[in-house]
Write a protein that holds these residues in place. Structure first.
Motif, mmCIF file in Angstrom:
data_model
loop_
_atom_site.group_PDB
_atom_site.id
_atom_site.type_symbol
_atom_site.label_atom_id
_atom_site.label_comp_id
_atom_site.label_asym_id
_atom_site.label_seq_id
_atom_site.Cartn_x
_atom_site.Cartn_y
_atom_site.Cartn_z
ATOM 1 N N LEU A 149 0.850 -1.186 0.000
ATOM 2 C CA LEU A 149 0.000 0.000 0.000
ATOM 3 C C LEU A 149 0.891 1.243 0.000
ATOM 4 N N VAL A 150 0.965 1.909 -1.137
ATOM 5 C CA VAL A 150 1.824 3.085 -1.289
ATOM 6 C C VAL A 150 1.243 4.275 -0.542
ATOM 7 N N ALA A 151 -0.060 4.488 -0.665
ATOM 8 C CA ALA A 151 -0.705 5.632 -0.009
ATOM 9 C C ALA A 151 -2.171 5.327 0.211
ATOM 10 N N GLY A 152 -2.745 5.958 1.231
ATOM 11 C CA GLY A 152 -4.166 5.819 1.496
ATOM 12 C C GLY A 152 -4.508 4.639 2.367
ATOM 13 N N GLU A 153 -5.763 4.240 2.290
ATOM 14 C CA GLU A 153 -6.279 3.168 3.137
ATOM 15 C C GLU A 153 -7.219 2.290 2.324
ATOM 16 N N LEU A 177 -8.459 8.101 -0.462
ATOM 17 C CA LEU A 177 -7.804 7.622 -1.683
ATOM 18 C C LEU A 177 -7.041 6.343 -1.394
ATOM 19 N N TYR A 178 -6.516 5.735 -2.441
ATOM 20 C CA TYR A 178 -5.667 4.553 -2.306
ATOM 21 C C TYR A 178 -4.752 4.446 -3.526
ATOM 22 N N MET A 179 -3.553 3.958 -3.287
ATOM 23 C CA MET A 179 -2.637 3.566 -4.352
ATOM 24 C C MET A 179 -1.989 2.266 -3.905
ATOM 25 N N LEU A 180 -2.294 1.199 -4.623
ATOM 26 C CA LEU A 180 -1.939 -0.155 -4.222
ATOM 27 C C LEU A 180 -1.071 -0.808 -5.292
ATOM 28 N N GLU A 181 0.086 -1.333 -4.878
ATOM 29 C CA GLU A 181 0.948 -2.090 -5.785
ATOM 30 C C GLU A 181 0.624 -3.574 -5.650
ATOM 31 N N ILE A 182 0.476 -4.250 -6.790
ATOM 32 C CA ILE A 182 0.207 -5.685 -6.806
ATOM 33 C C ILE A 182 1.205 -6.348 -7.750
ATOM 34 N N LYS A 183 1.937 -7.326 -7.228
ATOM 35 C CA LYS A 183 2.884 -8.096 -8.027
ATOM 36 C C LYS A 183 2.531 -9.573 -7.915
ATOM 37 N N TYR A 209 -3.260 0.676 -13.471
ATOM 38 C CA TYR A 209 -2.117 0.952 -14.339
ATOM 39 C C TYR A 209 -1.246 -0.297 -14.424
ATOM 40 N N ILE A 210 -0.932 -0.716 -15.637
ATOM 41 C CA ILE A 210 -0.100 -1.900 -15.860
ATOM 42 C C ILE A 210 1.327 -1.442 -16.133
ATOM 43 N N LEU A 211 2.227 -1.735 -15.207
ATOM 44 C CA LEU A 211 3.634 -1.388 -15.389
ATOM 45 C C LEU A 211 4.350 -2.444 -16.220
ATOM 46 N N ILE A 252 1.201 -4.286 -11.275
ATOM 47 C CA ILE A 252 0.157 -3.314 -11.589
ATOM 48 C C ILE A 252 -0.057 -2.400 -10.381
ATOM 49 N N TYR A 253 -0.696 -1.265 -10.644
ATOM 50 C CA TYR A 253 -1.048 -0.310 -9.588
ATOM 51 C C TYR A 253 -2.528 0.028 -9.721
ATOM 52 N N ILE A 254 -3.257 -0.144 -8.636
ATOM 53 C CA ILE A 254 -4.658 0.267 -8.593
ATOM 54 C C ILE A 254 -4.737 1.511 -7.723
ATOM 55 N N PHE A 255 -5.313 2.563 -8.264
ATOM 56 C CA PHE A 255 -5.344 3.840 -7.540
ATOM 57 C C PHE A 255 -6.669 4.545 -7.797
ATOM 58 N N GLY A 256 -7.034 5.409 -6.865
ATOM 59 C CA GLY A 256 -8.259 6.175 -7.026
ATOM 60 C C GLY A 256 -8.772 6.650 -5.686
ATOM 61 N N GLY A 257 -10.076 6.833 -5.616
ATOM 62 C CA GLY A 257 -10.691 7.321 -4.393
ATOM 63 C C GLY A 257 -11.887 8.201 -4.700
ATOM 64 N N ASP A 258 -12.348 8.901 -3.689
ATOM 65 C CA ASP A 258 -13.536 9.737 -3.841
ATOM 66 C C ASP A 258 -13.224 10.962 -4.696
ATOM 67 N N ALA A 259 -14.070 11.212 -5.678
ATOM 68 C CA ALA A 259 -13.918 12.389 -6.530
ATOM 69 C C ALA A 259 -14.382 13.642 -5.788
ATOM 70 N N PHE A 260 -13.802 14.793 -6.143
ATOM 71 C CA PHE A 260 -14.209 16.063 -5.553
ATOM 72 C C PHE A 260 -15.459 16.590 -6.259
ATOM 73 N N PRO A 261 -16.298 17.345 -5.558
ATOM 74 C CA PRO A 261 -17.495 17.896 -6.204
ATOM 75 C C PRO A 261 -17.171 19.038 -7.162
ATOM 76 N N GLU A 262 -16.002 19.698 -6.960
ATOM 77 C CA GLU A 262 -15.671 20.854 -7.804
ATOM 78 C C GLU A 262 -14.665 20.450 -8.893
ATOM 79 N N GLU A 263 -14.700 21.161 -9.990
ATOM 80 C CA GLU A 263 -13.725 20.969 -11.064
ATOM 81 C C GLU A 263 -12.350 21.467 -10.603
ATOM 82 N N ARG A 264 -11.288 20.856 -11.124
ATOM 83 C CA ARG A 264 -9.925 21.322 -10.878
ATOM 84 C C ARG A 264 -9.322 21.832 -12.180
ATOM 85 N N PHE A 265 -8.578 22.929 -12.065
ATOM 86 C CA PHE A 265 -7.901 23.523 -13.213
ATOM 87 C C PHE A 265 -6.398 23.317 -13.063
#
Length: 293
Positions: free
Chosen positions: A156-160, A174-180, A200-202, A237-250
């Motif tokens: 687990l690189v980041a998150g929970e 959020l989460y970023m998970l490495e799987i080998k 993401y497939i490395l 591979i890396y699986i990453f993501g999490g809750d999206a924000f309600p506002e747009e980002r620039f």
């Protein structure tokens, strides 16, 4: 019906002396959860005359996550941090209202051949924290949660997620998970994922609903809770993501915000020399890019 909503291929992007594989942002998918930028750097071999020298440059409104597979980077920033990033460690720098940093080949490696390979990631901050004071956190590789299930290794690189929590101090769900995997395996982990999810497939590949996918691709799920696939032998591979924000980002250059006004103010401040200098790296900087007409 397939659960894969979008396939994003790496596109070459020039970041100075390096060509990197740009994955996010993508015109059809600007963000995956709070993840707004993802570059695959390398693998590239540098000789004794070639160095990674990304001069001091600013950020606002985001956290940067540097995760290396090979090579080392000397990180310096305006908070006074000076630390060498080695493979497997997480370098987590939160810009908030503004920070400047440089990324260079460490001095002791500048007269030898070396490899550079890793991921450079930006995670947007929640709106209420976009103007927080900048922070820096570094986690060595051995401090990241890692476990094995059969022939599959997880980190687990980041998150929970999956009952584990990384010590990296993230500011949104959020989460970023490495799987080998050394063997071909069926994986079903979607019931414990949440929000938006990208895979993401490395190296190696995965199979999903009769289709096979290979390296340098992000597969974006329609529904993260349906994340089931077959990972091929000798794959990472890396699986990453999490809750999206309600506002747009620039995004403008290295600046991220829900407010175009904040980005414009940061741009003008950088052009006017209003950001702090990086201790030990005061002589150079990256100018704001002027578009050629």
């Amino acid at each position: 019906m397939s659960n894969i909503n979008l396939i994003i291929e790496e596109r070459a992007a020039d970041i100075g002396k390096f060509l990197v594989g740009r994955l996010l942002p993508f015109r059809q998918k600007r963000m995956i959860g709070p993840f707004i930028y993802l570059d695959h750097m390398g693998p590239v071999k540098l000789n004794e005359r070639e160095q990674m020298d990304i001069r001091p440059h600013p950020h606002i409104g985001l956290s940067t996550l540097t995760f290396l597979f090979e090579g080392s980077i000397m990180h310096r920033d305006t908070l006074g941090n000076e630390i060498q990033i080695n493979p497997g460690a997480v370098n987590w720098m939160t810009a908030g209202k503004g920070i400047v940093h440089s990324e260079r080949t460490p001095d002791h490696m500048r007269h030898e051949d070396k490899f550079m390979h890793g991921l450079q990631i930006w995670v947007a901050l929640p709106k209420k924290l976009e103007q927080m004071d900048p922070e820096f956190f570094h986690v060595e590789a051995e401090k990241l949660p890692a476990w094995t299930e059969g022939s599959v290794d997880f980190k687990l690189v980041a998150g929970e997620v999956l009952g584990h929590r990384s010590p990296v101090p993230v500011y949104s769900k959020l989460y970023m998970l490495e799987i080998k995997s050394s063997e071909k395996q069926n994986l079903s982990i979607g019931k414990q994922l949440f929000g938006e999810s990208g895979l993401y497939i490395l190296e190696g590949g995965i199979e999903s609903e009769g289709n096979t996918f290979g390296p340098k691709q992000i597969l974006v799920a329609k529904d993260s809770t349906l994340c089931e696939f077959t990972i091929q032998a000798n794959s990472t591979i890396y699986i990453f993501g999490g809750d999206a924000f309600p506002e747009e980002r620039f995004i403008d250059w290295n600046f991220v915000s829900s407010s175009k006004e904040l980005i414009e103010a940061a741009k003008e401040r950088w052009i006017a020399g209003g950001f702090e200098k990086v201790p030990g790296d005061e002589e150079e900087f990256v100018p704001y890019p002027v578009l050629k007409r």
